[in-house]
Structures are given as C-alpha cells and as structure tokens.
Design a protein around this motif. Structure first.
Motif, PDB file in Angstrom:
ATOM      1  N   ALA A  80     -32.056 -16.259 -32.282  1.00 43.30           N
ATOM      2  CA  ALA A  80     -31.701 -17.616 -31.861  1.00 43.30           C
ATOM      3  C   ALA A  80     -31.885 -17.648 -30.348  1.00 43.30           C
ATOM      4  N   PRO A  81     -32.931 -18.315 -29.835  1.00 44.36           N
ATOM      5  CA  PRO A  81     -33.294 -18.155 -28.425  1.00 44.36           C
ATOM      6  C   PRO A  81     -32.369 -18.853 -27.429  1.00 44.36           C
ATOM      7  N   TYR A  82     -32.267 -20.186 -27.491  1.00 47.43           N
ATOM      8  CA  TYR A  82     -31.504 -20.959 -26.517  1.00 47.43           C
ATOM      9  C   TYR A  82     -31.514 -22.407 -26.987  1.00 47.43           C
ATOM     10  N   PRO A  83     -30.712 -23.289 -26.380  1.00 47.73           N
ATOM     11  CA  PRO A  83     -30.646 -24.673 -26.860  1.00 47.73           C
ATOM     12  C   PRO A  83     -32.014 -25.338 -26.889  1.00 47.73           C
ATOM     13  N   GLY A  84     -32.266 -26.066 -27.950  1.00 47.33           N
ATOM     14  CA  GLY A  84     -33.549 -26.732 -28.121  1.00 47.33           C
ATOM     15  C   GLY A  84     -34.565 -25.890 -28.836  1.00 47.33           C
ATOM     16  N   ALA A  85     -34.296 -24.591 -28.957  1.00 46.66           N
ATOM     17  CA  ALA A  85     -35.216 -23.693 -29.656  1.00 46.66           C
ATOM     18  C   ALA A  85     -34.510 -23.154 -30.894  1.00 46.66           C
ATOM     19  N   PRO A  86     -34.973 -23.492 -32.083  1.00 50.36           N
ATOM     20  CA  PRO A  86     -34.305 -23.037 -33.298  1.00 50.36           C
ATOM     21  C   PRO A  86     -34.545 -21.557 -33.553  1.00 50.36           C
ATOM     22  N   VAL A  87     -33.855 -21.028 -34.532  1.00 45.38           N
ATOM     23  CA  VAL A  87     -34.053 -19.635 -34.952  1.00 45.38           C
ATOM     24  C   VAL A  87     -35.532 -19.437 -35.274  1.00 45.38           C
ATOM     25  N   ARG A  88     -36.136 -18.380 -34.720  1.00 47.17           N
ATOM     26  CA  ARG A  88     -37.591 -18.210 -34.852  1.00 47.17           C
ATOM     27  C   ARG A  88     -37.974 -16.746 -34.690  1.00 47.17           C
ATOM     28  N   TYR A  89     -39.249 -16.458 -34.944  1.00 49.10           N
ATOM     29  CA  TYR A  89     -39.836 -15.149 -34.671  1.00 49.10           C
ATOM     30  C   TYR A  89     -40.393 -15.126 -33.252  1.00 49.10           C
ATOM     31  N   ASP A  90     -40.339 -13.951 -32.623  1.00 46.14           N
ATOM     32  CA  ASP A  90     -41.037 -13.695 -31.364  1.00 46.14           C
ATOM     33  C   ASP A  90     -41.377 -12.212 -31.319  1.00 46.14           C
ATOM     34  N   PRO A  91     -42.353 -11.819 -30.493  1.00 43.25           N
ATOM     35  CA  PRO A  91     -42.681 -10.395 -30.368  1.00 43.25           C
ATOM     36  C   PRO A  91     -41.491  -9.586 -29.863  1.00 43.25           C
ATOM     37  N   VAL A  92     -41.353  -8.380 -30.345  1.00 38.57           N
ATOM     38  CA  VAL A  92     -40.217  -7.545 -29.958  1.00 38.57           C
ATOM     39  C   VAL A  92     -40.213  -7.277 -28.462  1.00 38.57           C
ATOM     40  N   GLY A  93     -41.376  -7.321 -27.830  1.00 28.49           N
ATOM     41  CA  GLY A  93     -41.457  -7.057 -26.399  1.00 28.49           C
ATOM     42  C   GLY A  93     -41.342  -8.289 -25.531  1.00 28.49           C
ATOM     43  N   MET A  94     -40.741  -9.354 -26.049  1.00 24.16           N
ATOM     44  CA  MET A  94     -40.659 -10.620 -25.292  1.00 24.16           C
ATOM     45  C   MET A  94     -39.848 -10.461 -24.007  1.00 24.16           C
ATOM     46  N   MET A  95     -38.899  -9.535 -23.993  1.00 24.16           N
ATOM     47  CA  MET A  95     -38.077  -9.229 -22.814  1.00 24.16           C
ATOM     48  C   MET A  95     -37.853  -7.734 -22.783  1.00 24.16           C
ATOM     49  N   PRO A  96     -37.399  -7.195 -21.657  1.00 25.49           N
ATOM     50  CA  PRO A  96     -37.107  -5.753 -21.618  1.00 25.49           C
ATOM     51  C   PRO A  96     -36.059  -5.369 -22.661  1.00 25.49           C
ATOM     52  N   VAL A  97     -36.374  -4.380 -23.473  1.00 26.83           N
ATOM     53  CA  VAL A  97     -35.462  -3.899 -24.519  1.00 26.83           C
ATOM     54  C   VAL A  97     -34.514  -2.874 -23.927  1.00 26.83           C
ATOM     55  N   SER A  98     -33.215  -3.068 -24.147  1.00 31.17           N
ATOM     56  CA  SER A  98     -32.232  -2.106 -23.623  1.00 31.17           C
ATOM     57  C   SER A  98     -31.808  -1.092 -24.680  1.00 31.17           C
ATOM     58  N   SER A  99     -31.837  -1.473 -25.966  1.00 30.34           N
ATOM     59  CA  SER A  99     -31.445  -0.531 -27.015  1.00 30.34           C
ATOM     60  C   SER A  99     -31.874  -1.054 -28.375  1.00 30.34           C
ATOM     61  N   VAL A 100     -31.967  -0.128 -29.332  1.00 34.38           N
ATOM     62  CA  VAL A 100     -32.232  -0.456 -30.728  1.00 34.38           C
ATOM     63  C   VAL A 100     -31.132   0.210 -31.549  1.00 34.38           C
ATOM     64  N   THR A 101     -30.458  -0.570 -32.388  1.00 31.67           N
ATOM     65  CA  THR A 101     -29.307  -0.050 -33.145  1.00 31.67           C
ATOM     66  C   THR A 101     -29.560  -0.206 -34.638  1.00 31.67           C
ATOM     67  N   ARG A 102     -29.402   0.891 -35.354  1.00 33.10           N
ATOM     68  CA  ARG A 102     -29.516   0.869 -36.821  1.00 33.10           C
ATOM     69  C   ARG A 102     -28.111   0.795 -37.406  1.00 33.10           C
ATOM     70  N   VAL A 103     -27.813  -0.289 -38.098  1.00 32.97           N
ATOM     71  CA  VAL A 103     -26.477  -0.534 -38.629  1.00 32.97           C
ATOM     72  C   VAL A 103     -26.260   0.293 -39.882  1.00 32.97           C
TER      73      VAL A 103
END
Length: 337
Positions: free
Chosen positions: A314-337
């Motif tokens: 869910a990106p930000y107001p005006g932008a609905p839930v959507r797909y984007d590339p995983v590298g859209m911003m710097p990744v700080s961590s990946v967590t496996r639940v």
C-alpha cells in the motif's frame, strides 16, 4: 537474483520514484509550504518528501494507537481484579466476626498501651480475654486479610499509573494524527501548484491499474501459511490507501501486511518497524513469496514479496494497493514469518 539493483518502476518519474511508494513515517520538521511556487521538479520532490514524512508519522501513530489499545485492556483487567479483590476482602471481614475485626482495627497496638489509653479498663480486659480465645484459624485469616489489603493498595496504585500512561498515549495518538494530516494537506497544496498536464502525469504514476499486473506464473509460496498470506494480499489489489487502516476496505503499508497474515491465522505486530522482527531475517538473495520486505534504514515502509522480483504494498494516499519492483527503494531487511 536479477533484481538486487535498485529498480525504478515503469511510468515513474525518476526524480520522484524514491518516495512514490511512501506513506507511513515520522514527523520530521519540514517547514511550511513556500509562498512562491518552486520549479516543477522541486515541487514534485517536496511532495515526495512530505509523503515520506507522512509515512513515518503514520507508523508512529500506529505504534501509539497500539499502545493505547494495550493499556486500555490492562486497565480494564486491573479494574476487574481490584473489584474481585475488594469483594474477597469484604467477605473475609465478615467471616472474622466483630471481635477479630476489632482486633484488626486496633492495628496490633501493644496490649499494655491499649489498656493505658482505654476509657473503660474493665471492659477492655473483658474483651482482651475474649480476643485471647480467637482460634489460630481466625488469626491466620486476619493475616490473610492484612496481606490482601496490602495487595489491593498496590494494585490500585499500579492501575492509577496505567491510567496516566493511557492518557499520555491518547495525546500521542492525537499529535501523530495531526502531523500526518498536516503533511498530506501540504502535499495536496503543492500538487495543485503543478500545471494540469504535469499533475495528471503525476497522478498516472501514482496509480497502477489491473491491466499491468506482473506475470507470476509458476510462482509458489514455500509454505501453506505464506501461500494464504500471499493470496490475501493479492485479493487486496486496488483497495485504497487509508492511513492507520488495517482493512478489509483500506490499508496502510503495515496494515496490509498485518491483515494478510491474519487471514493465514498469523498475528503480526502493528507497525512496520516491529514487523521486521516478526520472524527470521534472510538475505535479499533468498527472498521467497510471503516474505516481508522492509524499506529505508528506519523500516518505515513494508511490502510483501510475491515472486519474479515484485512486491505488493500500500504505497501512499491516492495510490491503491499495487505491485512494484522489490528494488523500488533501499531494502533494509527481509523477514520470513
């Protein structure tokens, strides 16, 4: 994996892409909207900064709201326990009878002193003889009563402290809410300064239609619960971003993750910062569908990896839930639940 470099989503302006996926984050003082419109690139960059600040404030709001909910439950439990404890004390007092009650009310005063201060020494001696006959069981009950009353006093003091903390949390919720609303209002004002054609282009970059869904053919989640969470997140595509919301009709970024895993029977913390520690952290090179991907050094944004280099979020107001590339911003961590 081929998506470790920072990617820029197609259709996004490169100057704005770093924050176009944004909305949950702390209220840094960014200053008022300038009285004179800046060049268009500066305006769009400022909009992105305001969205990022709103995202940080949203996560701070979520944390304060979660704390307030927890405190409300604790206060309610404490009040119930205090009421039961008071009822128990009342019953114990009745069972001790008038003589034992009189002994308790004397506060354990030394008998010689009690006799000295008595208005009627003969009456006192008669009562003292009767008190000497109180059974060992009654004496034990008296000790139990005194202990129960000490516990009750301590519980009342603790409950008063929780009530004070609850009030502080309520005020914090209100502060963060006002910060989010201020940043979003400033962003809308700046967007309105853009010429209509540029504003329309920005709006197109802020929305991802159902027609451009990525190809996830053959992608499979590693476990049943991850598959259920992935399916839930996918069902939320197109739902609006609503700050502070956990679904099912609207979401903020961490709210979408919490709701999706709840459909799989897994309870996640409320904020993106807490969600990054809700499981085992793995390298980005080993990311699998259902993993939580936290962004920025402060983990103020989070999405779910879906496969083939894509996250859903869910990106930000005006932008609905959507797909984007995983590298859209710097990744700080990946967590496996």
């Amino acid at each position: 994996m081929g998506f470790h470099r920072r990617l820029v989503p197609s259709g996004f302006d490169r100057g704005a892409s770093a924050a176009l996926c944004v909305l949950s984050a702390a209220a840094a003082a960014l200053g008022a909207v300038p009285a004179v419109a800046a060049p268009h690139d500066d305006t769009r960059a400022e909009v992105d900064r305001l969205y990022e600040a709103a995202e940080q404030a949203t996560e701070a709001y979520n944390k304060a709201d979660e704390r307030a909910d927890s405190l409300r439950g604790q206060v309610s439990d404490a009040q119930d326990h205090i009421a039961r404890q008071q009822e128990r004390i009342n019953t114990m007092r009745e069972s001790l009878g008038s003589l034992a009650g009189a002994q308790y009310r004397s506060g354990g005063l030394d008998p010689s002193l009690a006799l000295l201060f008595s208005d009627d020494p003969d009456d006192y001696l008669d009562k003292a003889a009767a008190l000497d006959r109180i059974t060992a069981r009654q004496a034990g009950e008296l000790e139990e009563l005194q202990s129960a009353m000490r516990e009750l006093a301590q519980e009342r003091a603790e409950a008063a402290g929780k009530l004070a903390e609850l009030e502080r949390s309520r005020k914090a919720v209100g502060t963060h809410k006002r910060t989010v609303e201020k940043k979003l209002a400033q962003a809308r004002q700046l967007l309105n300064l853009l010429p209509s054609a540029e504003r329309a282009a920005y709006d197109r970059a802020s929305r991802s239609g159902r027609s451009d869904l990525p190809d996830l053919t053959g992608v499979a989640a590693p476990s049943g619960r991850a598959a259920a969470a992935v399916a839930a997140a996918r069902s939320a595509l197109g739902k609006p971003y609503v700050w502070g919301a956990t679904g099912p009709t609207g979401f903020d970024c961490s709210g979408l993750m919490q709701w999706s895993y709840a459909q799989a029977g897994i309870s996640l913390p409320r904020t993106s910062q807490a969600q990054r520690y809700a499981g085992r952290q793995v390298p980005l090179s080993q990311v699998q569908p259902g993993d939580l991907v936290a962004y920025r050094s402060d983990a103020s944004h989070v999405g779910m990896y879906m496969g083939n280099g894509q996250v859903i979020h869910a990106p930000y107001p005006g932008a609905p839930v959507r797909y984007d590339p995983v590298g859209m911003m710097p990744v700080s961590s990946v967590t496996r639940v």
